[in-house]
Design an enzyme around this catalytic site. Structure first.
Site, PDB file in Angstrom:
ATOM      1  N   SER A  75      31.334  28.197  37.212  1.00 21.78           N
ATOM      2  CA  SER A  75      30.638  28.106  38.487  1.00 21.78           C
ATOM      3  C   SER A  75      31.360  28.835  39.609  1.00 21.78           C
ATOM      4  O   SER A  75      32.581  28.950  39.627  1.00 21.78           O
ATOM      5  CB  SER A  75      30.418  26.650  38.874  1.00 21.78           C
ATOM      6  OG  SER A  75      31.640  26.116  39.323  1.00 21.78           O
ATOM      7  N   LYS A  76      30.518  29.275  40.511  1.00 22.98           N
ATOM      8  CA  LYS A  76      31.003  29.975  41.686  1.00 22.98           C
ATOM      9  C   LYS A  76      31.961  29.069  42.459  1.00 22.98           C
ATOM     10  O   LYS A  76      33.021  29.488  42.898  1.00 22.98           O
ATOM     11  CB  LYS A  76      29.768  30.290  42.536  1.00 22.98           C
ATOM     12  CG  LYS A  76      30.021  31.011  43.810  1.00 22.98           C
ATOM     13  CD  LYS A  76      28.686  31.313  44.454  1.00 22.98           C
ATOM     14  CE  LYS A  76      28.881  31.947  45.815  1.00 22.98           C
ATOM     15  NZ  LYS A  76      27.602  32.403  46.359  1.00 22.98           N
TER      16      LYS A  76
END
Ligand code: GLU
Length: 483
Positions: free
Chosen positions: A251-252
């Protein structure tokens, strides 16, 4: 002719999963003497991100994945940016309308939303209800003449099933009644991603479509379009997702999703590429190190694993460490210098010597500042660090031996590693001491750390004579005060 393509949407970031897709598409083309094409899929203009194409170019080039045809270098099938191909798609949509495989839809977004809501309230999965399919030719013409906005939808079959073969996942069969009438041309005249993708893969003569499994379930819809247009269906190679663990995506937010996250922390593109190659593919033997050209020889679709690939940062870090060790020294020095300077400032230390000591100890560049900061600032440390069973030292031994070498160090005028070494070693021997019993405390006293790049002499040299004396005096004073 094998032709593969990487078809990213310009989001401004390169996801590791996307980069792995590009890598496999590149290797597969090269292995087979084919061509690797870069196509930018920017039909979703609302999501346009300034500079995003440059991120794609820089990432691929930085990893050695040079394309044979693409937006910036051209090729026989250009343009390679979908927004520049806008006018090309409508005629195919009209062809599909002629054959009954597509139709004009004048429903407004609000109308469709209302019907979706109603369906959801009934607990049904909404799919467009073919409302506009029943319009007569005249009704359609009247609306077109009146300038009523429209989209063009695929007329998907509602009975039967569609099967296709994927080279990784085998035969995939989908009942047609779950396929919805996807939009092909949007109100603004732009094709949807789904439609442009099919048209372009055909026009660009893509032989093998290599992409993530998120497209496995849309592929039957694409195949229906190929069939309706009378086109050959390409071969499909869908790739399993890259996950943090069984349940979580990269995930970012956690900073583990994008190529740039890793490069900015000091991972080398070569190490990332080598690691990504093995993430979901294995060569069938024990080999782990591959250059791009070695990958071309070793790669085969058979070696692609269809289970989600779990991203192991530890393994990537190990690759990175190995790649850093193998860098030419000058390259290492150049890359490490900004990280040294972060902790040490400019011009105070012999960075070349430091780099010699650090290259074999660098796992990731961003760990350098914490490893070398002690050279500029003496850290606090507990007396337990003087305790080392193997070296037979403890605070008492440390005090005695620091007092032994202090005047010897003071007498050295030419402060080099060699002179420090050649002066101290005979003193240790003459005193009948073990090397470790003197050098361990000396290193602790002037570094405050259990693990350091280099030993006592290297550190004494790097911090200089004045600082070595200052630190030695302070260490002695503290040990004395505790007696
Ligand atoms: N533009 C799509 C994406 O960025 C590519 C899908 C494909 O390769 O067909 O996910």
């Amino acid at each position: 002719m094998i032709r593969t393509r990487f078809a990213p949407s310009p989001t401004g970031f390169m996801h590791l999963g996307g980069l792995r897709t590009a890598l496999y598409a590149y290797i597969f083309a090269k292995k087979n003497g084919g061509r690797f094409i870069l196509r930018i899929e920017d039909t979703d203009q609302e999501r346009y991100v300034e500079g995003a194409t440059k991120v794609i170019y820089d990432t691929l080039r930085g990893c050695g994945l040079d394309w044979d045809e693409g937006p910036d270098i051209g090729g026989d099938f250009g343009p390679y940016i979908q927004s520049e191909r806008k006018s090309l798609y409508l005629p195919y949509a009209k062809q599909l309308i002629e054959s009954g495989d597509a139709y004009y839809c004048f429903c407004t977004k609000d109308e469709v939303d209302e019907r979706r809501k109603a369906a959801e309230e009934r607990g049904e999965v909404f799919k467009y209800d073919k409302h506009c399919l029943s319009l007569t030719k005249e009704e359609i013409q009247a609306k077109l003449d009146a300038g009523v906005p429209y989209v063009i939808r695929h007329n998907a079959p509602t009975t039967g099933e569609t099967t296709y073969h994927d080279l990784v996942y085998g035969d995939i069969t989908t009942p047609n009644d779950i396929l919805d009438d996807m939009v092909l041309i949007k109100q603004d005249g732009m094709p949807t991603y789904n439609f442009a993708n099919v048209v372009d893969d055909h026009l660009m003569q893509i032989s093998h479509v290599i992409r993530g499994t998120e497209y496995l379930s849309s592929t039957p819809k694409y195949n229906l379009l190929y069939k309706a247009l009378g086109w050959d269906i390409p071969e499909y190679i869908h790739l399993p997702p890259v996950m943090r663990d069984q349940h979580h995506k990269l995930s970012k937010r956690d900073g583990d999703a994008y190529f740039s996250d890793f490069v900015s922390r000091g991972y080398l593109p070569e190490a990332l590429i080598n690691y990504l190659a093995l993430l979901g593919w294995n060569p069938g033997d024990e080999r782990e190190f591959f250059t791009l050209s070695e990958l071309q020889d070793a790669f085969s679709v058979k070696g692609i694993n269809n289970a989600p690939a779990i991203f192991d940062i530890g393994k990537l870090t190990w690759f990175n460490f190995e790649y850093i060790r193998r860098l030419p020294f000058d390259k290492y020095l150049e890359m490490a210098t900004p990280w040294f300077e972060k902790a040490l400032g400019k011009g105070r230390f012999d960075l070349k010597r430091l780099a010699e000591l650090m290259q074999i100890r660098t796992e990731v560049f961003d760990r350098i500042p914490d490893m070398v900061r002690f050279l500029a600032e003496m850290p606090e440390f507990p007396d337990e660090l003087y305790v080392n069973k193997k070296m037979k030292t403890n605070p008492e031994v440390a005090l005695e031996n620091l007092q032994l070498i202090k005047p010897v160090l003071e007498g050295i005028s030419d402060w080099t590693e060699t002179t420090i070494h050649d002066t101290i070693m005979p003193v240790i021997a003459e005193a009948g001491k073990k090397n470790g019993a003197v050098l361990w405390p000396m290193r602790i006293a002037i570094s405050g750390k259990e693990n350091t790049p280099g030993g006592a002499f290297e550190i004494a040299y790097l911090i200089g004579k004045d600082e070595t004396m200052r630190r030695t005096d302070a260490a002695i004073a503290r040990l004395v005060s505790k007696q």
